[in-house]
Design a protein around this motif. Sequence first.
Motif, short mmCIF file in Angstrom:
data_model
loop_
_atom_site.label_atom_id
_atom_site.label_comp_id
_atom_site.label_asym_id
_atom_site.label_seq_id
_atom_site.Cartn_x
_atom_site.Cartn_y
_atom_site.Cartn_z
N GLU A 28 -62.06 -35.78 -66.47
CA GLU A 28 -62.44 -37.25 -66.23
C GLU A 28 -63.39 -36.97 -65.02
N ASN A 29 -64.36 -37.98 -64.11
CA ASN A 29 -64.62 -37.95 -62.92
C ASN A 29 -63.64 -38.54 -62.09
N LEU A 30 -63.92 -37.86 -60.53
CA LEU A 30 -62.69 -38.61 -59.77
C LEU A 30 -63.03 -38.21 -58.03
N VAL A 31 -61.87 -39.37 -57.45
CA VAL A 31 -63.01 -39.23 -56.29
C VAL A 31 -61.67 -38.98 -55.60
N LEU A 32 -61.62 -38.29 -54.41
CA LEU A 32 -60.44 -39.00 -53.49
C LEU A 32 -61.32 -38.83 -51.91
N ASN A 33 -59.88 -39.48 -51.69
CA ASN A 33 -60.61 -40.16 -49.94
C ASN A 33 -59.82 -39.36 -48.92
N CYS A 34 -60.67 -39.93 -47.72
CA CYS A 34 -59.82 -39.28 -46.63
C CYS A 34 -60.97 -40.46 -45.39
N SER A 35 -59.59 -40.84 -44.43
CA SER A 35 -60.38 -41.71 -43.82
C SER A 35 -59.52 -41.60 -42.00
N PHE A 36 -60.18 -41.14 -40.76
CA PHE A 36 -59.76 -40.77 -39.57
C PHE A 36 -60.31 -41.87 -38.82
N THR A 37 -59.41 -41.68 -37.59
CA THR A 37 -59.49 -42.65 -36.61
C THR A 37 -60.26 -42.76 -35.29
N ASP A 38 -60.82 -42.28 -35.22
CA ASP A 38 -61.76 -41.54 -34.26
C ASP A 38 -63.21 -40.08 -34.96
N SER A 39 -64.46 -41.70 -34.41
CA SER A 39 -65.31 -41.46 -35.02
C SER A 39 -66.42 -40.40 -34.11
N ALA A 40 -66.07 -39.61 -33.49
CA ALA A 40 -65.98 -38.41 -32.30
C ALA A 40 -65.80 -37.09 -32.88
N ILE A 41 -66.03 -36.63 -33.99
CA ILE A 41 -66.06 -35.66 -34.73
C ILE A 41 -67.11 -34.66 -34.95
N TYR A 42 -67.02 -33.34 -34.63
CA TYR A 42 -67.73 -32.04 -34.90
C TYR A 42 -68.05 -31.97 -36.09
N ASN A 43 -67.51 -31.74 -37.43
CA ASN A 43 -67.57 -32.09 -38.25
C ASN A 43 -66.24 -32.51 -39.22
N LEU A 44 -66.00 -32.02 -40.90
CA LEU A 44 -65.11 -33.02 -41.83
C LEU A 44 -64.58 -31.78 -42.72
N GLN A 45 -63.78 -30.71 -42.58
CA GLN A 45 -63.40 -30.17 -43.95
C GLN A 45 -63.04 -30.78 -45.40
N TRP A 46 -63.44 -29.94 -45.75
CA TRP A 46 -62.30 -30.40 -46.98
C TRP A 46 -61.52 -29.18 -48.18
N PHE A 47 -60.34 -29.14 -47.98
CA PHE A 47 -59.70 -27.47 -48.41
C PHE A 47 -58.51 -28.14 -49.95
N ARG A 48 -58.61 -27.17 -50.34
CA ARG A 48 -57.89 -27.10 -51.01
C ARG A 48 -56.10 -26.31 -51.40
N GLN A 49 -54.80 -26.34 -51.92
CA GLN A 49 -54.16 -25.62 -51.77
C GLN A 49 -53.35 -25.18 -52.99
N ASP A 50 -53.15 -23.95 -53.63
CA ASP A 50 -51.91 -23.91 -54.88
C ASP A 50 -51.39 -23.77 -54.12
N PRO A 51 -50.50 -23.56 -55.06
CA PRO A 51 -48.65 -24.23 -54.58
C PRO A 51 -48.08 -22.74 -54.34
N GLY A 52 -47.77 -22.58 -53.15
CA GLY A 52 -46.88 -21.25 -52.19
C GLY A 52 -48.35 -20.70 -51.65
N LYS A 53 -49.31 -21.47 -51.83
CA LYS A 53 -50.75 -20.77 -50.86
C LYS A 53 -51.55 -20.92 -49.91
N GLY A 54 -51.99 -20.17 -49.25
CA GLY A 54 -52.94 -20.86 -48.04
C GLY A 54 -53.81 -21.93 -48.24
#
Lengths: 116, 112
Positions: B17-43
């Motif tokens: 399946e294709n899927l979409v994950l959502n992220c929202s933030f309240t203050d639009s004065a940002i330098y950047n946005l970063q997406w991360f993945r975290q596996d169990p027990g890992k950074g």
Amino acid sequence: GAGVSQSPSNKVTEKGKDVELRCDPISGHTALYWYRQSLGQGLEFLIYFQGNSAPDKSGLPSDRFSAERTGGSVSTLTIQRTQQEDSAVYLCASSSPTGLDNSPLHFGNGTRLTVT
Amino acid sequence: KQEVTQIPAALSVPEGENLVLNCSFTDSAIYNLQWFRQDPGKGLTSLLLIQSSQREQTSGRLNASLDKSSGRSTLYIAASQPGDSATYLCAVKKIGVGKFYFGSGTKLNVKP
């Protein structure tokens, strides 16, 4: 090193004891962050170092928490008189050789602290 | 203060399946946005970084979009695989502040 290194990977301590957590960032990275992640929770900011500037300590939860960054490289997070609510995974991250604002964060694998 | 919210908190989908994950933030004065993945027990492992001047970034089966004015980002994963199972977190770096603000993550399970 190739990545951010944290030690120890696991630490079990008795309530009231002091602990030291170590972070070795990617060589040359000037920015270093400490975050805390409690079970099932998001990341809680603790402290941020950028080059020779004064660190942003605004996230440290109490005066039992302190951190140092010696020589602009290795950092140590110290928790004094540990409490059970300090149990969490402590994550360290570093970024960019020049501290540019659009540099990605690189995380270590964290130290899992358990206070009994 | 910057607040970052991720919806849904958990998602289970069949493989492919294709899927979409959502992220929202309240203050639009940002330098950047970063997406991360975290596996169990890992950074956290960095997946994509979108600068405030950009609309999207792509890496392989991943595509991240940013709508700064509405305070939203999406992470699109195409043709999901069981190996994509992990927790996905987004983080924003606010202008004038050195730290990153994180969402609580979306825990993804891709069933074989």
